[in-house]
Structure formats: C-alpha cells, structure tokens
Write a protein that holds these residues in place. Structure first.
Motif, PDB file in Angstrom:
ATOM      1  N   SER A  87       0.822  -1.221   0.000  1.00 37.34           N
ATOM      2  CA  SER A  87       0.000   0.000   0.000  1.00 37.34           C
ATOM      3  C   SER A  87       0.850   1.262   0.000  1.00 37.34           C
ATOM      4  CB  SER A  87      -0.913   0.021   1.233  1.00 37.34           C
ATOM      5  OG  SER A  87      -1.791  -1.073   1.187  1.00 37.34           O
ATOM      6  N   GLN A  88       2.040   1.168   0.574  1.00 37.62           N
ATOM      7  CA  GLN A  88       2.876   2.357   0.706  1.00 37.62           C
ATOM      8  C   GLN A  88       3.971   2.466  -0.347  1.00 37.62           C
ATOM      9  OE1 GLN A  88       3.806   3.406   4.860  1.00 37.62           O
ATOM     10  NE2 GLN A  88       2.372   1.797   5.440  1.00 37.62           N
ATOM     11  N   CYS A  89       4.124   1.411  -1.162  1.00 33.57           N
ATOM     12  CA  CYS A  89       5.175   1.428  -2.178  1.00 33.57           C
ATOM     13  C   CYS A  89       4.691   0.637  -3.397  1.00 33.57           C
ATOM     14  CB  CYS A  89       6.436   0.814  -1.587  1.00 33.57           C
ATOM     15  SG  CYS A  89       7.861   1.056  -2.628  1.00 33.57           S
ATOM     16  N   GLU A  90       4.250   1.348  -4.408  1.00 35.35           N
ATOM     17  CA  GLU A  90       3.669   0.672  -5.566  1.00 35.35           C
ATOM     18  C   GLU A  90       4.727   0.041  -6.460  1.00 35.35           C
ATOM     19  OE1 GLU A  90       0.739   2.618  -7.904  1.00 35.35           O
ATOM     20  OE2 GLU A  90      -0.253   3.451  -6.145  1.00 35.35           O
ATOM     21  N   ALA A  91       4.469  -1.204  -6.838  1.00 34.86           N
ATOM     22  CA  ALA A  91       5.354  -1.923  -7.747  1.00 34.86           C
ATOM     23  C   ALA A  91       4.532  -2.981  -8.470  1.00 34.86           C
ATOM     24  CB  ALA A  91       6.500  -2.578  -6.986  1.00 34.86           C
ATOM     25  N   LYS A  92       5.100  -3.493  -9.536  1.00 39.19           N
ATOM     26  CA  LYS A  92       4.454  -4.573 -10.278  1.00 39.19           C
ATOM     27  C   LYS A  92       4.635  -5.897  -9.521  1.00 39.19           C
ATOM     28  CE  LYS A  92       4.281  -5.835 -15.140  1.00 39.19           C
ATOM     29  NZ  LYS A  92       4.980  -5.626 -16.414  1.00 39.19           N
ATOM     30  N   TRP A  93       5.845  -6.114  -8.999  1.00 36.23           N
ATOM     31  CA  TRP A  93       6.178  -7.322  -8.262  1.00 36.23           C
ATOM     32  C   TRP A  93       6.816  -6.957  -6.926  1.00 36.23           C
ATOM     33  CZ3 TRP A  93       5.083 -12.331  -9.440  1.00 36.23           C
ATOM     34  CH2 TRP A  93       4.711 -12.618 -10.760  1.00 36.23           C
ATOM     35  N   TYR A  94       6.628  -7.849  -5.959  1.00 35.21           N
ATOM     36  CA  TYR A  94       7.244  -7.701  -4.641  1.00 35.21           C
ATOM     37  C   TYR A  94       7.953  -9.007  -4.291  1.00 35.21           C
ATOM     38  CZ  TYR A  94       4.011  -3.787  -4.311  1.00 35.21           C
ATOM     39  OH  TYR A  94       3.329  -2.627  -4.545  1.00 35.21           O
ATOM     40  N   ILE A  95       9.172  -8.886  -3.785  1.00 35.27           N
ATOM     41  CA  ILE A  95       9.873 -10.063  -3.258  1.00 35.27           C
ATOM     42  C   ILE A  95       9.904  -9.892  -1.749  1.00 35.27           C
ATOM     43  CG2 ILE A  95      12.006 -11.391  -3.173  1.00 35.27           C
ATOM     44  CD1 ILE A  95      12.686 -10.323  -5.951  1.00 35.27           C
ATOM     45  N   LEU A 134       6.840 -17.059   2.870  1.00 37.14           N
ATOM     46  CA  LEU A 134       7.426 -15.802   3.339  1.00 37.14           C
ATOM     47  C   LEU A 134       8.770 -15.511   2.678  1.00 37.14           C
ATOM     48  CD1 LEU A 134       6.525 -15.774   7.128  1.00 37.14           C
ATOM     49  CD2 LEU A 134       5.326 -14.743   5.197  1.00 37.14           C
ATOM     50  N   ILE A 135       9.163 -16.381   1.741  1.00 39.06           N
ATOM     51  CA  ILE A 135      10.340 -16.136   0.910  1.00 39.06           C
ATOM     52  C   ILE A 135       9.831 -16.322  -0.509  1.00 39.06           C
ATOM     53  CG2 ILE A 135      12.676 -16.878   0.311  1.00 39.06           C
ATOM     54  CD1 ILE A 135      12.834 -18.130   3.160  1.00 39.06           C
ATOM     55  N   ALA A 136       9.173 -15.311  -1.046  1.00 41.38           N
ATOM     56  CA  ALA A 136       8.440 -15.504  -2.292  1.00 41.38           C
ATOM     57  C   ALA A 136       8.293 -14.193  -3.062  1.00 41.38           C
ATOM     58  CB  ALA A 136       7.056 -16.079  -1.965  1.00 41.38           C
ATOM     59  N   MET A 137       7.756 -14.320  -4.279  1.00 41.23           N
ATOM     60  CA  MET A 137       7.447 -13.151  -5.116  1.00 41.23           C
ATOM     61  C   MET A 137       5.945 -13.063  -5.265  1.00 41.23           C
ATOM     62  SD  MET A 137      10.134 -13.067  -8.291  1.00 41.23           S
ATOM     63  CE  MET A 137       9.613 -11.450  -8.867  1.00 41.23           C
ATOM     64  N   TYR A 138       5.415 -11.852  -5.140  1.00 39.10           N
ATOM     65  CA  TYR A 138       3.981 -11.632  -5.297  1.00 39.10           C
ATOM     66  C   TYR A 138       3.733 -10.501  -6.277  1.00 39.10           C
ATOM     67  CZ  TYR A 138       3.610 -14.658  -1.272  1.00 39.10           C
ATOM     68  OH  TYR A 138       3.717 -15.740  -0.430  1.00 39.10           O
ATOM     69  N   HIS A 139       2.779 -10.729  -7.175  1.00 39.39           N
ATOM     70  CA  HIS A 139       2.393  -9.698  -8.141  1.00 39.39           C
ATOM     71  C   HIS A 139       1.441  -8.718  -7.456  1.00 39.39           C
ATOM     72  CE1 HIS A 139       0.832  -7.808 -11.777  1.00 39.39           C
ATOM     73  NE2 HIS A 139       1.863  -8.354 -12.419  1.00 39.39           N
ATOM     74  N   ASP A 140       1.437  -7.502  -7.931  1.00 38.85           N
ATOM     75  CA  ASP A 140       0.545  -6.476  -7.385  1.00 38.85           C
ATOM     76  C   ASP A 140      -0.925  -6.913  -7.422  1.00 38.85           C
ATOM     77  OD1 ASP A 140       0.022  -3.727  -6.439  1.00 38.85           O
ATOM     78  OD2 ASP A 140      -0.942  -3.512  -8.400  1.00 38.85           O
ATOM     79  N   ARG A 141      -1.277  -7.813  -8.327  1.00 40.37           N
ATOM     80  CA  ARG A 141      -2.671  -8.258  -8.451  1.00 40.37           C
ATOM     81  C   ARG A 141      -3.195  -8.938  -7.184  1.00 40.37           C
ATOM     82  NH1 ARG A 141      -0.692 -10.300 -13.543  1.00 40.37           N
ATOM     83  NH2 ARG A 141      -0.815 -12.393 -12.676  1.00 40.37           N
ATOM     84  N   VAL A 142      -2.305  -9.389  -6.289  1.00 43.18           N
ATOM     85  CA  VAL A 142      -2.777 -10.078  -5.081  1.00 43.18           C
ATOM     86  C   VAL A 142      -3.199  -9.103  -3.979  1.00 43.18           C
ATOM     87  CG1 VAL A 142      -1.317 -12.088  -5.555  1.00 43.18           C
ATOM     88  CG2 VAL A 142      -0.519 -10.348  -3.935  1.00 43.18           C
ATOM     89  N   LYS A 143      -2.912  -7.851  -4.160  1.00 39.04           N
ATOM     90  CA  LYS A 143      -3.181  -6.859  -3.105  1.00 39.04           C
ATOM     91  C   LYS A 143      -4.640  -6.883  -2.634  1.00 39.04           C
ATOM     92  CE  LYS A 143      -2.442  -1.958  -2.787  1.00 39.04           C
ATOM     93  NZ  LYS A 143      -1.764  -0.859  -3.474  1.00 39.04           N
ATOM     94  N   GLY A 144      -5.571  -6.919  -3.569  1.00 37.01           N
ATOM     95  CA  GLY A 144      -6.995  -6.958  -3.226  1.00 37.01           C
ATOM     96  C   GLY A 144      -7.365  -8.233  -2.479  1.00 37.01           C
TER      97      GLY A 144
END
Length: 191
Positions: A87-95, A134-144
C-alpha cells in the motif's frame, strides 16, 4: 510504478526466540542485514516492515525505508506486513523475505526471480516438499485478495496461497531457507 520492490518482514513477536530475531547476529552481523543484502542488487527499493519500538535499534541501511503495519491491520501477521508495504510502495512485483533467514543470498532471490511471469500471481519456493510463502514473489494483483482476507480476519498464508495463481518452484539450497525461530535452532545452525 516500480518493477520490483523488496519487502523484509521484521515486526513479529519472536515469542519462541525470546527477543527480536532481527537483532540476533551471525558472524557479528544482524540477521536483518542478511535479508536486506540478499535483495539489494535485485530490487529497486527495499521496505522493512517493523514495529515502532524496533526502529531506533535497527542498523542504519542505505536505500531502505522503514514502515509499520497500517493501523487498521496492526498485529495481523505477515499478510498485514505484506499489504502495508504494498500500500505504501507501488510496484508490479514484490519479493518478500522474513528477517530470520541469515543464510539467504542474492543467488536464491535471482533463482526465484528467473521464474517471474505475468501469468502468475505468486512465485513460491518449495524446499524438500515444504512451501516457503514468506520467501516468495507476489504480483501487485494479489493486493486486493490480501485486503479481503485481512478484512475477514483470515490470516493464514496457506489459505491466501489457495486463492492465488501460484507457481511453486523447487529449489535445492536448503541452507539458504533455514529460518531461526528458537534459541535451540540458533545454537544448532549458528552456535
């Protein structure tokens, strides 16, 4: 919007360890630094999600932001930390990495990242049959999806993964995925 942001979760209670794990040391260096260093050359920005009382004790790290859980979701575990950072840092992917994996390294992060593909919402390692959410990559699409689960007080990472399109990636370097939860584990792996 950034391409990839790193998130380090460092706000847990550390009940089984008896003190904040982020500050435990391996070879004279705080655990949290190993997580930050593993992400450093792979992501554009690093966000550490922690508790306010930890902030003044964390080591100084360049190009790292420190935040706490959004007030509404404070104390709701890893999903709250993940959502707060997203929510505080927009990105396409998060690790995402926890702060208690002092053997994690950039090679493992790059191995995970090599599976990055727009058709997935999550890229999660599996080590010896054990998934590592908890050691993974998540796309912004999972935020909702995360927000919806937080609203329903469904806080299980495994339940969260069950509603995502996940690529489970088998990785072999068991040592990199060792996380230290107790003093006994600390003695066994670090001594």
């Amino acid at each position: 919007m950034k391409e990839i942001v790193g998130i380090v979760l460092a706000g847990g209670q550390s009940r089984r360890f008896g003190e904040p794990k982020a500050f435990a040391k391996r070879d004279g260096k705080e655990f949290i630094l190993y997580s930050v260093e593993a992400l450093q050359h792979v992501v554009e920005e690093i966000v550490v999600v922690t508790r306010p009382e930890f902030m003044e004790h964390l080591p100084v790290m360049e190009h790292v932001s420190f935040i706490e859980d959004l007030k509404k979701y404070k104390g709701k575990g890893p999903l709250a930390g993940l959502f707060s950072a997203m929510s505080q840092c927009e990105a396409k992917w998060y690790i995402v990495l926890p702060c208690d994996t002092p053997f994690m390294n950039a090679r493992m992060i790059k191995a995970l990242q090599s599976h990055q593909n727009e058709r997935w919402e999550a890229i999660v390692p599996r080590v010896n049959g054990q998934i590592q959410p908890l050691i993974a990559m998540y796309h912004d699409r999972v935020k909702g999806k995360i927000q919806s689960m937080l609203e329903k007080n469904e806080l299980s990472m495994h339940r969260f993964l069950s509603v995502c399109h996940v690529n489970y990636v088998d990785l072999m370097d068991e040592r990199a995925f060792v996380n230290i939860n107790t003093k006994e584990e600390y003695e066994r792996f670090i001594g």
